[in-house]
Motif scaffolding. Sequence first.
Motif, mmCIF file in Angstrom:
data_model
loop_
_atom_site.group_PDB
_atom_site.id
_atom_site.type_symbol
_atom_site.label_atom_id
_atom_site.label_comp_id
_atom_site.label_asym_id
_atom_site.label_seq_id
_atom_site.Cartn_x
_atom_site.Cartn_y
_atom_site.Cartn_z
ATOM 1 N N LYS A 102 0.861 -1.174 0.000
ATOM 2 C CA LYS A 102 0.000 0.000 0.000
ATOM 3 C C LYS A 102 0.900 1.227 0.000
ATOM 4 O O LYS A 102 2.125 1.116 0.130
ATOM 5 N N GLY A 103 0.295 2.398 -0.158
ATOM 6 C CA GLY A 103 1.077 3.615 -0.210
ATOM 7 C C GLY A 103 0.606 4.627 0.798
ATOM 8 O O GLY A 103 -0.432 4.455 1.451
ATOM 9 N N PRO A 104 1.359 5.717 0.958
ATOM 10 C CA PRO A 104 0.982 6.753 1.917
ATOM 11 C C PRO A 104 -0.207 7.585 1.472
ATOM 12 O O PRO A 104 -0.813 8.274 2.280
ATOM 13 N N ASN A 105 -0.560 7.511 0.167
ATOM 14 C CA ASN A 105 -1.669 8.311 -0.351
ATOM 15 C C ASN A 105 -2.733 7.420 -0.978
ATOM 16 O O ASN A 105 -2.482 6.277 -1.339
ATOM 17 N N SER A 106 -3.917 7.975 -1.126
ATOM 18 C CA SER A 106 -5.042 7.208 -1.667
ATOM 19 C C SER A 106 -4.869 6.890 -3.144
ATOM 20 O O SER A 106 -5.508 5.981 -3.664
ATOM 21 N N ASP A 107 -4.009 7.647 -3.841
ATOM 22 C CA ASP A 107 -3.822 7.423 -5.278
ATOM 23 C C ASP A 107 -2.612 6.517 -5.554
ATOM 24 O O ASP A 107 -2.028 6.567 -6.632
ATOM 25 N N TYR A 108 -2.271 5.688 -4.597
ATOM 26 C CA TYR A 108 -1.106 4.808 -4.713
ATOM 27 C C TYR A 108 -1.219 3.874 -5.911
ATOM 28 O O TYR A 108 -2.270 3.293 -6.178
ATOM 29 N N LYS A 109 -0.100 3.727 -6.618
ATOM 30 C CA LYS A 109 -0.009 2.804 -7.752
ATOM 31 C C LYS A 109 0.943 1.666 -7.385
ATOM 32 O O LYS A 109 2.124 1.897 -7.125
ATOM 33 N N ALA A 110 0.420 0.463 -7.366
ATOM 34 C CA ALA A 110 1.161 -0.686 -6.854
ATOM 35 C C ALA A 110 2.269 -1.121 -7.806
ATOM 36 O O ALA A 110 2.109 -1.090 -9.026
ATOM 37 N N LEU A 111 3.387 -1.570 -7.237
ATOM 38 C CA LEU A 111 4.510 -2.062 -8.028
ATOM 39 C C LEU A 111 4.202 -3.407 -8.672
ATOM 40 O O LEU A 111 4.601 -3.678 -9.801
ATOM 41 N N PHE A 112 3.516 -4.271 -7.936
ATOM 42 C CA PHE A 112 3.187 -5.602 -8.434
ATOM 43 C C PHE A 112 1.947 -6.110 -7.705
ATOM 44 O O PHE A 112 1.553 -5.541 -6.671
ATOM 45 N N PRO A 113 1.307 -7.142 -8.223
ATOM 46 C CA PRO A 113 0.052 -7.620 -7.626
ATOM 47 C C PRO A 113 0.266 -8.187 -6.222
ATOM 48 O O PRO A 113 1.186 -8.979 -5.989
ATOM 49 N N THR A 114 -0.560 -7.761 -5.306
ATOM 50 C CA THR A 114 -0.597 -8.335 -3.968
ATOM 51 C C THR A 114 -2.067 -8.506 -3.581
ATOM 52 O O THR A 114 -2.937 -7.873 -4.186
#
Length: 660
Positions: free
Chosen positions: A368-380
């Motif tokens: 996950k990321g620090p912001n709501s618009d996070y773009k994932a590096l790979f599928p989890t």
Amino acid sequence: GKITQAVIKGKVWEFHTELYRTSNLSDTTLRITLDHNLHTRIAQITSQTIPSLKTMDASPLALALAGTTVIATSIVAYKLLLSGPSAPSSSAPTGGEEKVADGRPVLRVYFGSQTGTAEGLGRVLEREGNDKGFNVQVVDLEDWDEDESEEFLKQAAEAKANVFLMATYGEGEPTDNAATFIKLLKSAPEDFNFPHAVFGLGNTQYEFYNAMGKLVRKKLKEAGGEELVEYGEGDDDKNLEEDFEAWKDEKFWPALEPLAGGGGGDSEKRPENAHLVTFDKVTPSKTPNPSTKFYFDAIEAKVTTNKELLANTSGGANSTKHIEVALPKSVKYNTADNAGVIPHNPSSLVSAVASHLSVDPSATFTLKGPNSDYKALFPTPCTVGSALAKYVDLLTPPKRSDLKLLAKYASPGLSRDFLNRLASKDGKSEYEDKIKAPYVGIAALLTEKCPDVKLTFEDLINVAPRLQPRYYTISSSSTVHPKSLHMTVAITKGVNPSTSAQYTGVCSGHMSSSSKLDIFVKESSFKLPSNDTPIIMVGPGTGVAPMRALLQERVSRKAKGRNVLFFGCRRKDEDWLYRDEMEGWAGKGQVELFTAFSREQKEKVYVQNIIEREAAMVKELIVEGGAWVYVCGATSMGADVVKKVKEVVGEEKVKRMQEE
């Protein structure tokens, strides 16, 4: 009010339990040092929960927290609204997203990247720029679309400087993530009037070297914006990283440092992690990072055929495999498209790294990321072992800039000094001798050479390079084989001259022995003309892969146009790939076959020599018959073939063919 406190308490408690899971402390004694990173995380939680908190003053207790240690559960009593110069910078907003000003001049770094190289260079500028006093915002050009273009242009005009790191893909084309940006730049270049610098990433083996870098520079200059730094280029055929380092240190920063705000950050401070690991069950981001979208596109396919194509390997030729995979109904391809294959690191290496990090390979986590618009590096969610096997490049030698970053995770002493020395200007030769030549990857660096570099699993996800897919032109016709996909794979093997150790290519080695492959389909520039149009195919070695697909398709269509194939290898009885098929087509008059066996006579003969010998036929087919010419194989061979064709039909004719 009580409701507000309850909501904040719930949000902060989620954060508290996440910290607890990654610590060795008991629940009752867990204590947290509130560094800048923690301040930012809690401020994001509170501001996302109650937006109105942005207008409230931080309490005296909150201000007293800086640099102190407090009981985690008491955090909920404070209104933590930490903004201003002391707060660390974050990645750039997309169009319209609020960005809190911190008083430092803004440097916006845009990247057009196909494999992540340009993005990696952008992160180098981000780290160094923040240390020099800039507020650096790294922007994926995927976000610069038509809807947000006006906002992006406004932000670029307000920035102190804008730098574009532009890779060129294919035949002088933009990378996938920069395609829309280039379209907008071409359609209204006058709108792009802002201070700028451009660095191009290319390879001189290709005809359209650094086409995108040159195009962006030309259009930005035409718009009237000031070119702050002389245009720079990197050549991946030689040493792209050295080209970038020289441009950055000798031209870019000397020109931009006078524009900085001064008072840069701590150069030894570890960067904040943009990709956060949680071992709780949470909803993962469904939005992929554009530079690693291929991970999300890949499907697991069963290998149905894996056979050796070489008749004899005693002459020194490495193994070459014909591999077929079964396709699910959801996956389609067109003849001569490309198959992308995700390599897998060896299981022994994955186990060693997991052990070094003290993390369970079977543990399941989510990014996950620090912001709501996070773009994932790979599928989890996925397991730690899967991530280390498929998504982290453990074997490729890290760049010198990566070593400088890793040094921040080492305690003062030998390892930190060693890494900083290799990353310095004076350490180039030592880096070549100790890292690049012996092919020391990040796994060996952490577990053997510098074991006191202390990375967590989350740190590794953030600092390690991504394991890149390998592309193979599909060697089957989608008409003839709609339910399967064929690949022609040369297995990379050899002995490292620096260490005398044997090695096997990470992808080809995985493909040669695996029963399942993670694959995806990528469109190719190879398309067939009408059935009446003749085609000339030049494909020595594994370059014959798309030619096999084209021939299968033409034969199935009963095409009337002539099919001419120039094929080359070392010896006919050693490495003539698909010999039975070629001779079968030739015997039926379905292809005119011309071969070059380079090692069967005193002077080596290559396909370009056979083209020169058959110049009259080639000229007739192209000039009078309008033949399409296909070339696949080593870039040096391709350049030689294009040169020969130009000699036969004239440079202007070849140029018109390429344009058409």
